[in-house]
Design a protein around this motif. Structure first.
Motif, mmCIF file in Angstrom:
data_model
loop_
_atom_site.group_PDB
_atom_site.id
_atom_site.type_symbol
_atom_site.label_atom_id
_atom_site.label_comp_id
_atom_site.label_asym_id
_atom_site.label_seq_id
_atom_site.Cartn_x
_atom_site.Cartn_y
_atom_site.Cartn_z
ATOM 1 N N ASP A 95 44.902 35.006 37.009
ATOM 2 C CA ASP A 95 45.774 33.996 37.009
ATOM 3 C C ASP A 95 45.072 32.638 36.951
ATOM 4 O OD1 ASP A 95 48.165 35.414 37.231
ATOM 5 O OD2 ASP A 95 47.921 35.398 39.306
ATOM 6 N N SER A 96 43.670 32.765 36.960
ATOM 7 C CA SER A 96 42.757 31.620 37.048
ATOM 8 C C SER A 96 42.575 30.954 35.473
ATOM 9 C CB SER A 96 41.340 32.418 37.497
ATOM 10 O OG SER A 96 40.412 31.093 37.326
ATOM 11 N N GLY A 97 42.422 29.650 35.706
ATOM 12 C CA GLY A 97 42.333 29.099 34.256
ATOM 13 C C GLY A 97 40.807 29.038 33.774
ATOM 14 N N ASP A 98 39.973 29.725 34.651
ATOM 15 C CA ASP A 98 38.448 29.931 34.263
ATOM 16 C C ASP A 98 38.311 30.996 33.534
ATOM 17 O OD1 ASP A 98 35.617 29.828 33.938
ATOM 18 O OD2 ASP A 98 35.180 29.541 35.934
ATOM 19 N N PHE A 143 36.137 33.818 35.058
ATOM 20 C CA PHE A 143 36.855 34.689 36.102
ATOM 21 C C PHE A 143 37.715 35.583 35.586
ATOM 22 C CE2 PHE A 143 37.172 32.791 40.581
ATOM 23 C CZ PHE A 143 35.864 31.923 40.595
ATOM 24 N N ARG A 144 38.399 35.529 34.478
ATOM 25 C CA ARG A 144 39.405 36.339 33.706
ATOM 26 C C ARG A 144 38.548 37.610 33.191
ATOM 27 N NH1 ARG A 144 43.007 32.360 29.889
ATOM 28 N NH2 ARG A 144 44.308 31.287 31.731
ATOM 29 N N VAL A 145 37.338 37.158 32.385
ATOM 30 C CA VAL A 145 36.711 38.153 31.858
ATOM 31 C C VAL A 145 35.920 39.059 32.949
ATOM 32 C CG1 VAL A 145 34.523 38.679 30.405
ATOM 33 C CG2 VAL A 145 36.174 36.872 29.833
ATOM 34 N N ALA A 146 35.546 38.458 34.111
ATOM 35 C CA ALA A 146 34.915 39.201 35.198
ATOM 36 C C ALA A 146 35.876 39.937 35.743
ATOM 37 C CB ALA A 146 34.359 38.467 36.301
ATOM 38 N N GLY A 147 37.006 39.784 36.134
ATOM 39 C CA GLY A 147 38.164 40.382 36.495
ATOM 40 C C GLY A 147 38.648 41.708 35.756
ATOM 41 N N LEU A 148 38.756 41.335 34.384
ATOM 42 C CA LEU A 148 39.161 42.440 33.508
ATOM 43 C C LEU A 148 38.338 43.534 33.449
ATOM 44 C CD1 LEU A 148 40.586 40.033 30.535
ATOM 45 C CD2 LEU A 148 41.936 41.621 32.242
ATOM 46 N N TYR A 149 36.844 43.453 33.253
ATOM 47 C CA TYR A 149 36.128 44.328 33.186
ATOM 48 C C TYR A 149 35.784 45.158 34.588
ATOM 49 C CZ TYR A 149 34.617 43.176 28.645
ATOM 50 O OH TYR A 149 34.682 43.196 27.147
ATOM 51 N N ALA A 150 36.138 44.242 35.752
ATOM 52 C CA ALA A 150 35.981 44.972 37.101
ATOM 53 C C ALA A 150 37.319 46.053 37.086
ATOM 54 C CB ALA A 150 35.835 43.906 38.156
ATOM 55 N N ILE A 151 38.083 45.391 36.841
ATOM 56 C CA ILE A 151 39.454 46.414 36.811
ATOM 57 C C ILE A 151 39.488 47.733 35.966
ATOM 58 C CG2 ILE A 151 42.039 46.549 36.051
ATOM 59 C CD1 ILE A 151 42.222 43.547 36.804
ATOM 60 N N LEU A 152 38.698 47.408 34.763
ATOM 61 C CA LEU A 152 38.527 48.481 33.713
ATOM 62 C C LEU A 152 37.670 49.560 34.431
ATOM 63 C CD1 LEU A 152 38.354 49.909 30.770
ATOM 64 C CD2 LEU A 152 36.430 48.230 30.705
ATOM 65 N N VAL A 181 49.361 44.841 33.980
ATOM 66 C CA VAL A 181 49.790 44.907 32.485
ATOM 67 C C VAL A 181 50.595 43.522 32.145
ATOM 68 C CG1 VAL A 181 51.439 45.932 30.848
ATOM 69 C CG2 VAL A 181 50.055 47.276 32.550
ATOM 70 N N HIS A 182 51.520 43.005 32.988
ATOM 71 C CA HIS A 182 51.969 41.782 32.649
ATOM 72 C C HIS A 182 51.262 40.506 32.865
ATOM 73 C CE1 HIS A 182 56.031 43.618 32.385
ATOM 74 N NE2 HIS A 182 55.840 44.435 33.560
ATOM 75 N N LYS A 183 50.200 40.544 33.605
ATOM 76 C CA LYS A 183 49.396 39.527 33.831
ATOM 77 C C LYS A 183 48.399 39.598 32.458
ATOM 78 C CE LYS A 183 49.310 39.022 38.716
ATOM 79 N NZ LYS A 183 49.755 37.540 38.624
ATOM 80 N N MET A 184 47.968 40.608 32.022
ATOM 81 C CA MET A 184 47.213 40.846 30.898
ATOM 82 C C MET A 184 48.011 40.192 29.568
ATOM 83 S SD MET A 184 45.444 44.327 31.346
ATOM 84 C CE MET A 184 44.423 44.870 32.674
ATOM 85 N N LEU A 185 49.037 40.265 29.537
ATOM 86 C CA LEU A 185 50.008 40.085 28.204
ATOM 87 C C LEU A 185 50.353 38.679 28.566
ATOM 88 C CD1 LEU A 185 52.566 42.794 28.027
ATOM 89 C CD2 LEU A 185 50.304 42.323 26.601
ATOM 90 N N ASP A 186 50.363 38.007 29.655
ATOM 91 C CA ASP A 186 50.387 36.458 30.010
ATOM 92 C C ASP A 186 49.373 35.772 29.595
ATOM 93 O OD1 ASP A 186 53.096 36.988 30.980
ATOM 94 O OD2 ASP A 186 52.527 37.069 33.126
ATOM 95 N N LEU A 187 48.046 36.305 29.668
ATOM 96 C CA LEU A 187 47.068 35.729 29.064
ATOM 97 C C LEU A 187 47.091 35.718 27.495
ATOM 98 C CD1 LEU A 187 43.976 37.614 31.225
ATOM 99 C CD2 LEU A 187 44.903 35.223 31.404
#
Length: 492
Positions: free
Chosen positions: A157-160, A163-172, A191-197
């Protein structure tokens, strides 16, 4: 003799002066001592080998000597070595436990930074989670139990962008090979948060790094069966298809293309996800036109193999322009056994389910390709090709019987004696042959041409296998056989 020698020696000694006499005695004794030391006393001592006593039993049989008992010092040394080994094992176990405790404390600190730290701490914590969970399955389980998943998803949900990329790869990484974590990630709303991005960026496509990370996450999450219906109904299919199209056009790397195709394949395994796929505009035609690329053909055929299992999927494939011609061409130019097997499976299902599709297959010239495949394909491809030919032969036999019954005006229950089809008899007059050719129907001409083409193709391949010269010319007898052959000569 000895007496004489000693006498002479004594006399000689007696005649010498006292100093010289003592010197000669000392030199003689010294020489004997040196000789004795250098020879090891071999000339003066004889060694005897002492054998252990051998007892005899009353039957005069030799009894083997009893083995020498181990001394107490040997037993003590063995016990000491065992104790040393045990101490080494205990020390190694203690070190391992110490390392695990240290790693656990490190993980606790990482999760604490994710949950309670500032922006920099959260970003560093996500990077640490990615590092720790990359190659360690135990670390993935431990981090999830410590509560690392919710704050990582909250980073989306961060605008940075970082932050988004680091969170996505950590979740992966935290979901690799761990079904429990995959289910927890989807349950937490990832899933919905990823699609919202994706939807939040209205201007063109989203960032390449974000897009690649989301595709990789969907690939991992769709591997779990319980996640397939949730992801399939969320709108992820449309995102994957759009990303695939843009990637094929050259706007992304090949890894994203492969991840998209694999994720779509995972989703297509569930029949309820097929309908959302084919409802996307030109989804099936896009897959068919992309079959020319060898890097993606195998995975596209795998998706179509799942699509064809549903009535809606078969209808979509059948209505696509030149779909059967494209699939037949795949059988012609590809040498991959997997591609041949998947393509024949699609055609076999289509031929089995629809009469209209069978007619389209015949018109597309599938028979010659299937004949070639029955000879040169893999075992599974040969079986499927033979099955398709059998279906087409039965269908064609029904047409011939109906035509014959309609023309005769009566039901024929047995072969009629004396009836000969003039089309099956070749005349010796070339003029009559040309007249017969002109009177042939287009279908008969096509079958005749197909048979001759198949026989010539098979002959070339057999010549190649037999290592015959390239300019090998068939005999006149073979030419006469091929020119007089009809569809009656084929076993199908």
């Amino acid at each position: 003799m000895k007496f004489q020698q000693n006498t002479i020696g004594s006399l000689a000694v007696d005649h010498l002066p006292a100093g010289a006499r003592n010197h000669n005695l000392w030199s003689t004794c010294r020489r004997k001592i040196i000789d004795t030391i250098s020879c090891g006393g071999a000339g003066y001592r004889h060694t005897y080998t002492v054998h252990p006593p051998v007892a005899l039993n009353p039957n005069n049989d030799e009894i083997k000597p009893k083995p020498k008992l181990e001394s107490r010092s040997d037993k003590k040394s063995e016990k000491l070595s065992e104790l040393l080994k045990e101490s080494e094992v205990l020390q190694a176990e203690e070190e391992e436990v110490k390392k695990k405790v240290e790693v656990l404390e490190e993980m606790k600190q990482v999760v604490k930074r994710l949950q309670c730290g500032g922006n920099d701490d959260v970003l560093d914590g996500a990077k640490e989670v990615r590092r720790l969970a990359k190659d360690d399955s135990d670390a993935r389980t431990t981090l999830a139990l410590l509560g690392a998943i919710p704050p990582l998803i909250g980073m989306l949900d961060s605008g940075d962008l970082d932050f988004r990329v680091a969170g996505l790869y950590a979740i992966l990484n935290i979901g690799i090979g761990n079904d429990t974590n995959k289910a927890a990630i989807v349950k937490a709303g990832a899933v919905h948060k990823m699609l919202d991005l994706i939807n939040s960026q209205t201007e063109g496509l989203p960032n390449t790094d974000v897009c690649s990370a989301i595709v990789a996450n969907f690939l991992g999450l769709t591997a779990l069966d319980s996640n397939k219906p949730i992801i399939g109904s969320s709108g992820a299919v449309l995102f994957l298809v759009k990303t695939l199209r843009s990637s094929v056009e050259g706007e992304a790397n090949s890894q994203v293309v492969q991840d998209c195709l694999r994720a779509l394949y995972n989703l297509s395994l569930l029949p309820s996800n097929v309908l959302p796929m084919i409802e996307i505009d030109d989804f099936v035609p896009f897959l068919l036109t992309a079959l020319g690329d060898m890097e993606v053909s195998d995975r596209i055929l795998a998706i179509l193999s799942n699509v064809v299992t549903t009535p809606e999927g078969r209808k979509a494939i059948s209505s696509a322009h030149d779909s059967f011609q494209i699939l037949v061409d795949v059988l012609s130019w590809t040498d991959s056994p997997d591609c041949q097997e998947k393509a024949t499976y699609i055609l076999m299902v289509m031929a089995h389910k629809s009469y209209r599709d069978r007619q389209i297959m015949i018109e597309s010239g599938i028979s010659s390709t299937l004949l070639e495949l029955t000879l040169l394909g893999s075992t599974l491809a040969q079986k499927r090709a033979s099955r398709i030919l059998e279906i087409l032969r039965i269908d064609k036999g029904k047409q011939v019987s109906e035509t014959f019954v309609g023309s005769s005006g009566a039901n024929v229950s047995a072969p009629q004696c004396g009836f000969v089809d003039s089309r099956l008899v070749r005349s010796t007059d070339p003029s009559k042959d040309s007249e017969d050719d002109t009177m042939m129907s287009d279908e008969t001409k096509a079958v005749k041409h197909l048979v001759q083409q198949s026989l010539h193709s098979n002959m070339r391949r057999m010549s190649k296998r037999a290592n015959l010269p390239q300019d090998f010319v068939p005999s006149e007898h073979f030419r006469s056989l091929t020119s007089m052959s009809t569809s009656k000569s084929l076993p199908f």
